[in-house]
Motif scaffolding. Structure first.
Motif, mmCIF file in Angstrom:
data_model
loop_
_atom_site.group_PDB
_atom_site.id
_atom_site.type_symbol
_atom_site.label_atom_id
_atom_site.label_comp_id
_atom_site.label_asym_id
_atom_site.label_seq_id
_atom_site.Cartn_x
_atom_site.Cartn_y
_atom_site.Cartn_z
ATOM 1 N N UNK A 1 0.834 -1.211 0.000
ATOM 2 C CA UNK A 1 0.000 0.000 0.000
ATOM 3 C C UNK A 1 0.866 1.256 0.000
ATOM 4 N N UNK A 2 1.897 1.263 0.824
ATOM 5 C CA UNK A 2 2.770 2.442 0.911
ATOM 6 C C UNK A 2 3.529 2.679 -0.391
ATOM 7 N N UNK A 3 3.869 1.600 -1.088
ATOM 8 C CA UNK A 3 4.647 1.730 -2.323
ATOM 9 C C UNK A 3 3.784 2.027 -3.541
ATOM 10 N N UNK A 4 2.599 1.406 -3.605
ATOM 11 C CA UNK A 4 1.799 1.477 -4.827
ATOM 12 C C UNK A 4 0.396 2.059 -4.634
ATOM 13 N N UNK A 5 0.018 2.383 -3.410
ATOM 14 C CA UNK A 5 -1.307 2.954 -3.165
ATOM 15 C C UNK A 5 -2.340 1.890 -2.821
ATOM 16 N N UNK A 6 -3.415 2.275 -2.132
ATOM 17 C CA UNK A 6 -4.427 1.299 -1.696
ATOM 18 C C UNK A 6 -5.145 0.609 -2.837
ATOM 19 N N UNK A 7 -5.239 1.276 -4.002
ATOM 20 C CA UNK A 7 -5.953 0.680 -5.136
ATOM 21 C C UNK A 7 -5.227 -0.536 -5.695
ATOM 22 N N UNK A 8 -3.948 -0.714 -5.331
ATOM 23 C CA UNK A 8 -3.177 -1.854 -5.841
ATOM 24 C C UNK A 8 -3.434 -3.129 -5.053
ATOM 25 N N UNK A 9 -4.119 -3.021 -3.919
ATOM 26 C CA UNK A 9 -4.332 -4.178 -3.055
ATOM 27 C C UNK A 9 -5.589 -4.944 -3.430
ATOM 28 N N UNK A 10 -5.544 -6.254 -3.241
ATOM 29 C CA UNK A 10 -6.735 -7.082 -3.422
ATOM 30 C C UNK A 10 -7.656 -6.898 -2.212
ATOM 31 N N UNK A 11 -8.875 -7.427 -2.323
ATOM 32 C CA UNK A 11 -9.801 -7.367 -1.192
ATOM 33 C C UNK A 11 -9.204 -8.043 0.032
ATOM 34 N N UNK A 12 -8.565 -9.202 -0.186
ATOM 35 C CA UNK A 12 -7.981 -9.939 0.934
ATOM 36 C C UNK A 12 -6.841 -9.158 1.583
ATOM 37 N N UNK A 13 -6.056 -8.478 0.781
ATOM 38 C CA UNK A 13 -4.942 -7.696 1.327
ATOM 39 C C UNK A 13 -5.446 -6.506 2.135
ATOM 40 N N UNK A 14 -6.502 -5.846 1.640
ATOM 41 C CA UNK A 14 -7.085 -4.741 2.398
ATOM 42 C C UNK A 14 -7.658 -5.234 3.721
ATOM 43 N N UNK A 15 -8.351 -6.366 3.682
ATOM 44 C CA UNK A 15 -8.924 -6.923 4.902
ATOM 45 C C UNK A 15 -7.822 -7.342 5.868
ATOM 46 N N UNK A 16 -6.724 -7.842 5.349
ATOM 47 C CA UNK A 16 -5.608 -8.259 6.196
ATOM 48 C C UNK A 16 -5.039 -7.090 6.995
ATOM 49 N N UNK A 17 -4.978 -5.923 6.370
ATOM 50 C CA UNK A 17 -4.506 -4.737 7.090
ATOM 51 C C UNK A 17 -5.464 -4.396 8.221
ATOM 52 N N UNK A 18 -6.749 -4.546 7.973
ATOM 53 C CA UNK A 18 -7.752 -4.278 9.006
ATOM 54 C C UNK A 18 -7.645 -5.308 10.147
#
Length: 224
Positions: A16-33
């Motif tokens: 996310x820090x390198x490429x922005x939140x739009x680059x993450x999959x749903x699972x990756x976004x949920x993993x951060x949460x």
């Protein structure tokens, strides 16, 4: 596999820090949460499992507390955090809409209405009150009904519109069935509200019906 063994570019936070939140999959976004996994599953595996079990990220987020907490690795604390995130999202969209002209931001209006109404299990009737420059004065859910109907009273819409001293309104309601196509009853109540508001020089600019991934605009259909 432990996350420590993954390259940095594969870790959700670093990605996310390198490429922005739009680059993450749903699972990756949920993993951060979620932040942490459970015994036998790292956080990415847990996130992927939860999304598949719920059918989608939206399915997980729209679950009731009981449904949400039955998932392994999720409890009351995570449910509370999630509800706070969802409420902040709605308030952000509302604030963004209220800073501008509702009619020059139709997509923003639809996005806000969808986030507000789409996943409700009962039908809700919503009114957006606008000034004479079509800027948002206030908004509210005015009526709530059963799973397939809401009792909507034109006189109450007129009363609240006068209370807000508005010049125009945008109406919206959801179809819990998920099918956004307006019914004949929807068209009749829209006409009754429009006629009642016209008596006090207040215009109905649009009526949106929110379904599952679709919003139908009366104005775009030429019905207003």
């Amino acid at each position: 596999m432990s996350l420590k063994r993954l390259p940095n570019e594969s870790l959700p936070r670093e990605k996310l820090l390198s490429h922005g939140p739009q680059s993450l999959t749903d699972a990756e976004l949920l993993a951060i949460f979620l932040r942490t996994g459970t015994q036998g599953m790292n956080v990415l595996q847990l996130a992927d499992h939860l999304i598949k079990d719920a059918g989608s990220l939206r399915g997980l987020f729209s679950a009731s507390q009981q449904e949400f907490c039955r998932h392994k690795g999720l409890g009351e604390a995570k449910y509370v955090q999630l509800q706070a995130v969802l409420e902040m999202t709605q308030r952000y969209l509302s604030e963004t809409l209220k800073r501008g002209d509702a009619l020059t931001s139709p997509q923003q209006t639809k996005l806000y209405l969808s986030s507000l109404l789409r996943d409700r299990h009962r039908e809700a009737f919503y009114v957006l009150y606008l000034d004479n420059q079509h800027r948002v004065i206030n908004d509210e859910i005015l009526f709530e009904g059963t799973i397939d109907a809401a009792s909507v009273y034109p006189r109450e819409v007129v009363k609240r519109a006068l209370d807000h001293n508005c010049a125009a309104v945008i109406l919206a309601h959801n179809h819990p069935s998920g099918i956004a196509e307006p019914s004949q009853a929807d068209r009749r109540i829209t006409r009754r509200i429009s006629d009642a508001l016209a008596l006090v020089d207040i215009r109905v600019l649009d009526h949106f019906v929110v379904g599952d991934g679709e919003e139908v605009s009366f104005a775009e259909r030429g019905w207003i």
